[in-house]
Write a protein that holds these residues in place. Structure first.
Motif: not given
Lengths: 273, 273
Positions: B59-66, A248, A50, A40, A245, B68, B57, B53, A18, A14
């Motif tokens: 990527l398959g994992a949708y954890g916390y983003t930040e 976000g 997905r 996560d 998962n 930058f 999508a 976008i 971001h 990952r």
């Protein structure tokens, strides 16, 4: 399409996505770091999730969306199927995250004129929830847990004393950060204490889909203490974020029976979350 | 991939997509309704946005983003290229929406002990921003616009009077809802009034990429009145939401020079947005 073993064994990098866990918090540790910070995961979500996300992306327009009944229907169906308990669809309220619900409670719903809101938490606890309480000027009472190096247990006398004059108990099940899933007996004991006071209890159960094989099974406090649920004393927090998962994507089902639900809806409008 | 004429002529149905504009607000009007409520559109976004976008999508994992630096870099590059003005990257602060920035200002940054925050707005105005001010208990002064049926103009005497003791002016450019793009002369006149008072001005410019062919060109107030920008008196709001039909993705660049930026960052943390 169904999840395969490969989905759970293939490591997903990952870096460069971001990611708060990797690109922010692990940045200074170098590319061989093993990040154990944010909850996560480094594998893909299930195929159904997905596909749904890819379908939304494929739409091509990304205007303002709204939360409709299918959110509450999905939440209640999941809770019923997996955990043998659910509330009614009309008792489900959408918040992006639990922390915003706690903020709404301590900033706007619970305050009264005569003294600061009194909040009780086990210690250790998930710190962002405590920070919200501290920023709101609450009187925050921490009840240290026992034996945290082994399996973690509750100092029931200290908890009873703390609850006597409390407005809100922050409860987590499974407990964050120790991972303890509370037994039915432990939650019955908690319910007894709650019947002796007037505190609202916010039960943050967003990790409840994680049970260890052969270990303690999860039960919602609202299932164990139906009277407290029916009288509107329990705010039950559920989320697909950890399980799939998708933390976000920010979707939490805040469940409560009775008039507090309308107060929370007003705060959702107020906070523009 | 580049946008084609077809992207702008092919109607995209948004029924059944959890759309606030269609599935909520137009629901009772039937399927032949022409919705003119929410400012998002019925054609697809540009290929670059759709690809970005779809990649996220996939990527398959949708954890916390930040958030930058690339966010601020994209915002400043766009403003420079399109509008001949930008701020420094470090003066850009991420909020999901303008309304949350206004809430931070009137709830937490501007209040003082001696009297309510005084807010000035042209009338008509985008109502959610006014509702935030009303809920915060501000003293909200509305300055009616003239000739709104023709092209809309400002009652300068009334505006000057209202600003005399104001803490905050809510300015929109292009004006919402009349669509008026303010001329350089008009904004110079506004700047003169602002130099005679101490009000902060929040310039909500999220529609600034929409100029009519041959019509008035857009200029940022911060470009017209550099002294006010440099002294931290202008909060400039920019967003890709309207331009690229991605308002639902919620990303706004709040630009301000000087110490107010740190106050806004503290409120971003406080509000958990």
């Amino acid at each position: 399409m169904t999840a395969t073993d490969e989905d759970f064994s293939r490591h997903l990098s990952r870096w460069g996505t971001h990611s708060a866990k990797w690109d922010l918090l692990a940045k200074d540790l170098g590319e061989n770091a093993i990040a154990l910070s944010v909850a996560d995961m480094e594998f893909v979500s299930c195929p159904e999730v997905r596909e749904a996300i890819a379908d939304a992306a494929a739409l091509g327009a990304y205007g303002y969306t709204e939360v409709f009944d299918d959110f509450a229907e999905a939440a209640t169906a999941w809770m019923t199927r997996r955990h043998g308990w659910s509330c009614e669809v009309e008792d489900v309220h959408f918040f992006p995250r639990v922390v915003q619900c706690v903020a709404a409670l301590v900033d706007h719903v619970l305050p009264r004129d005569d003294r600061p809101v009194r909040v009780v938490t086990l210690d250790p606890a998930y710190s962002p929830l405590l920070e919200v309480c501290e920023r709101a000027g609450t009187d925050l009472v921490r009840v240290p847990m026992r034996d945290t190096a082994v399996s973690a247990s509750i100092d029931w006398e200290a908890l009873e004393e703390a609850l006597a004059d409390a407005d809100l108990l922050l409860w987590t099940n499974p407990h964050n950060p120790t991972g303890r899933i509370w037994s039915v007996d432990e939650q019955r004991r908690l319910a007894e204490l709650l019947r002796e006071c007037r505190a609202l209890v916010l039960s943050d159960d967003i990790h409840c889909d994680f049970e260890r094989p052969g270990g303690q099974r999860y039960s919602a406090l609202a299932r164990v203490a139906k009277d407290l649920w029916m009288s509107g004393r329990i705010v039950h927090c559920a989320s697909p974020g950890k399980t799939f998962n998708i933390a976000g994507l920010e979707a939490t089902a805040i469940c409560v029976h009775g008039p507090l639900g309308a107060d929370l809806e007003a705060e959702i409008g107020r906070a523009h979350v």
